[in-house]
Design a protein around this motif. Structure first.
Motif, PDB file in Angstrom:
ATOM      1  N   ASN A  66      -4.590 -11.674  19.945  1.00 47.45           N
ATOM      2  CA  ASN A  66      -5.917 -11.951  19.378  1.00 47.45           C
ATOM      3  C   ASN A  66      -6.868 -10.788  19.627  1.00 47.45           C
ATOM      4  O   ASN A  66      -7.757 -10.507  18.803  1.00 47.45           O
ATOM      5  CB  ASN A  66      -6.498 -13.232  19.982  1.00 47.45           C
ATOM      6  N   ARG A  67      -6.699 -10.113  20.758  1.00 49.45           N
ATOM      7  CA  ARG A  67      -7.538  -8.942  21.051  1.00 49.45           C
ATOM      8  C   ARG A  67      -7.282  -7.839  20.011  1.00 49.45           C
ATOM      9  O   ARG A  67      -8.219  -7.194  19.530  1.00 49.45           O
ATOM     10  CB  ARG A  67      -7.226  -8.424  22.454  1.00 49.45           C
ATOM     11  N   ILE A  68      -6.011  -7.631  19.685  1.00 51.29           N
ATOM     12  CA  ILE A  68      -5.667  -6.651  18.653  1.00 51.29           C
ATOM     13  C   ILE A  68      -6.234  -7.081  17.300  1.00 51.29           C
ATOM     14  O   ILE A  68      -6.792  -6.275  16.549  1.00 51.29           O
ATOM     15  CB  ILE A  68      -4.138  -6.470  18.565  1.00 51.29           C
ATOM     16  N   LEU A  69      -6.101  -8.378  16.997  1.00 50.00           N
ATOM     17  CA  LEU A  69      -6.598  -8.900  15.714  1.00 50.00           C
ATOM     18  C   LEU A  69      -8.106  -8.710  15.583  1.00 50.00           C
ATOM     19  O   LEU A  69      -8.600  -8.304  14.521  1.00 50.00           O
ATOM     20  CB  LEU A  69      -6.234 -10.381  15.585  1.00 50.00           C
ATOM     21  N   PRO A  80     -13.072  -1.391   4.606  1.00 51.72           N
ATOM     22  CA  PRO A  80     -12.148  -2.362   4.002  1.00 51.72           C
ATOM     23  C   PRO A  80     -10.979  -1.729   3.260  1.00 51.72           C
ATOM     24  O   PRO A  80      -9.983  -2.400   2.975  1.00 51.72           O
ATOM     25  CB  PRO A  80     -13.039  -3.144   3.025  1.00 51.72           C
ATOM     26  N   GLY A  81     -11.077  -0.460   2.930  1.00 53.63           N
ATOM     27  CA  GLY A  81     -10.048   0.168   2.106  1.00 53.63           C
ATOM     28  C   GLY A  81      -8.829   0.667   2.859  1.00 53.63           C
ATOM     29  O   GLY A  81      -7.905   1.204   2.243  1.00 53.63           O
ATOM     30  N   LEU A  82      -8.796   0.527   4.182  1.00 56.81           N
ATOM     31  CA  LEU A  82      -7.652   1.024   4.957  1.00 56.81           C
ATOM     32  C   LEU A  82      -6.459   0.068   4.823  1.00 56.81           C
ATOM     33  O   LEU A  82      -6.434  -1.018   5.405  1.00 56.81           O
ATOM     34  CB  LEU A  82      -8.051   1.177   6.432  1.00 56.81           C
ATOM     35  N   LYS A  83      -5.462   0.490   4.030  1.00 57.76           N
ATOM     36  CA  LYS A  83      -4.319  -0.379   3.739  1.00 57.76           C
ATOM     37  C   LYS A  83      -3.499  -0.676   4.996  1.00 57.76           C
ATOM     38  O   LYS A  83      -2.985  -1.778   5.170  1.00 57.76           O
ATOM     39  CB  LYS A  83      -3.432   0.273   2.681  1.00 57.76           C
ATOM     40  N   ASN A  86      -5.090  -3.486   6.906  1.00 54.90           N
ATOM     41  CA  ASN A  86      -4.885  -4.777   6.247  1.00 54.90           C
ATOM     42  C   ASN A  86      -3.469  -5.301   6.483  1.00 54.90           C
ATOM     43  O   ASN A  86      -3.268  -6.498   6.733  1.00 54.90           O
ATOM     44  CB  ASN A  86      -5.150  -4.649   4.742  1.00 54.90           C
ATOM     45  N   GLN A  87      -2.489  -4.395   6.441  1.00 58.81           N
ATOM     46  CA  GLN A  87      -1.101  -4.806   6.673  1.00 58.81           C
ATOM     47  C   GLN A  87      -0.888  -5.225   8.126  1.00 58.81           C
ATOM     48  O   GLN A  87      -0.188  -6.200   8.405  1.00 58.81           O
ATOM     49  CB  GLN A  87      -0.150  -3.651   6.313  1.00 58.81           C
ATOM     50  N   ARG A  88      -1.504  -4.500   9.030  1.00 58.27           N
ATOM     51  CA  ARG A  88      -1.344  -4.837  10.454  1.00 58.27           C
ATOM     52  C   ARG A  88      -1.968  -6.192  10.757  1.00 58.27           C
ATOM     53  O   ARG A  88      -1.437  -6.940  11.598  1.00 58.27           O
ATOM     54  CB  ARG A  88      -1.995  -3.750  11.320  1.00 58.27           C
ATOM     55  N   ILE A  89      -3.062  -6.511  10.098  1.00 57.87           N
ATOM     56  CA  ILE A  89      -3.679  -7.828  10.289  1.00 57.87           C
ATOM     57  C   ILE A  89      -2.713  -8.935   9.862  1.00 57.87           C
ATOM     58  O   ILE A  89      -2.554  -9.943  10.563  1.00 57.87           O
ATOM     59  CB  ILE A  89      -5.005  -7.923   9.501  1.00 57.87           C
ATOM     60  N   LYS A  90      -2.042  -8.731   8.742  1.00 55.67           N
ATOM     61  CA  LYS A  90      -1.047  -9.714   8.285  1.00 55.67           C
ATOM     62  C   LYS A  90       0.085  -9.840   9.298  1.00 55.67           C
ATOM     63  O   LYS A  90       0.549 -10.953   9.600  1.00 55.67           O
ATOM     64  CB  LYS A  90      -0.486  -9.298   6.924  1.00 55.67           C
ATOM     65  N   ASP A  91       0.539  -8.696   9.821  1.00 49.99           N
ATOM     66  CA  ASP A  91       1.636  -8.714  10.800  1.00 49.99           C
ATOM     67  C   ASP A  91       1.234  -9.460  12.082  1.00 49.99           C
ATOM     68  O   ASP A  91       2.005 -10.256  12.611  1.00 49.99           O
ATOM     69  CB  ASP A  91       2.044  -7.278  11.151  1.00 49.99           C
TER      70      ASP A  91
END
Length: 251
Positions: A66-69, A80-83, A86-91
């Motif tokens: 959760n700290r990473i999230l 917001p444009g850093l793909k 965004n992918q790491r958040i999904k992971d």
């Protein structure tokens, strides 16, 4: 008219500079936020890599992920444009779901003890950092108090076990080098620490009994060494007296 145009031009220049300064300030704050959050992510990832040596509870893994999230979300808000973000958040969200549903917590006995002082120092630093992270997340209101209390105590006992194991290793090393006084001091300090601990688990209780037995054996060796040293000194004194009072030869 010229003065008016000059005034308008000056106003535009001042306005442009103000806008540019504002944009630079926003960009600098944006970069500072990204750098700060990336440092949090890197530090937390390094702690998670220690899972092969240190048993992580489900609660602790959730706190760290959760700290990473939270750090990734902060980066996403400013850019917001850093793909990759965004992918790491999904992971991370997927990992949190897996941990909540399928994670089997290893027993505290799976803690891999250090083989030497260097490893002990490294492990103690890691546990200390993890405790600091848990404390920080609790102070932010992101960890419930009962979970914080339980995890903090669990990590505190982990630090103690590493210290006790290292003290045992050093005491054995001193004993092998016939540094019996040093060995006894190490054992005395460790025994005193464990005797003052009301919530010893099975591991710590076994270490307490082991160290008490080691101390008894050590005291016997100290007595034997003392007796041997006394006898050696007495024999030396007798030899010196024999030499002193032996009959004089006549030539």
């Amino acid at each position: 008219m010229i003065l008016l145009l000059a005034g308008v031009l000056l106003f535009l220049i001042i306005g442009y500079n103000i806008i540019q300064q504002y944009k630079q300030k926003v960009e600098a704050e944006k970069r500072a936020t990204i750098v700060k959050q990336k440092a949090i992510i890197t530090e937390t990832d390094e702690m998670l890599l220690q899972a092969s040596r240190i048993p992580f509870s489900k609660e602790l893994l959730i706190i760290l992920h959760n700290r990473i999230l939270d750090a990734l979300t902060s980066i996403q808000q400013v850019d917001p444009g850093l793909k990759q973000v965004n992918q790491r958040i999904k992971d991370i969200n997927g990992q949190l779901t897996q941990i909540a549903q399928n994670y089997t917590q290893p027993s505290d006995a799976s803690l891999r003890m250090p083989d030497n002082d260097k490893q002990a120092v490294m492990m103690l630093q890691v546990v200390k950092k993890i405790r600091a992270i848990v404390r920080s997340e609790h102070s932010k209101g992101k960890v419930q108090t009962p979970i914080f209390v339980a995890e903090n105590r669990r990590l505190e006992l982990m630090q103690l076990k590493i210290n006790i194991e290292n003290a045992l290793t050093r005491a054995n090393g001193a004993k092998l080098n016939r540094q019996f006084g040093t060995s006894k001091q190490l054992l005395d300090k460790a025994i005193e620490t464990l005797n003052s601990l009301p919530d010893r688990d099975e591991y710590l209780q076994s270490k307490l009994e082991q160290m008490m037995q080691m101390k008894q054996d050590l005291l016997k060796q100290l007595k034997q060494a003392s007796d041997s040293d006394l006898k050696e000194r007495q024999d030396k004194e007798v030899d010196e007296l024999d030499v002193l009072f032996q009959p004089k030869k006549k030539w």
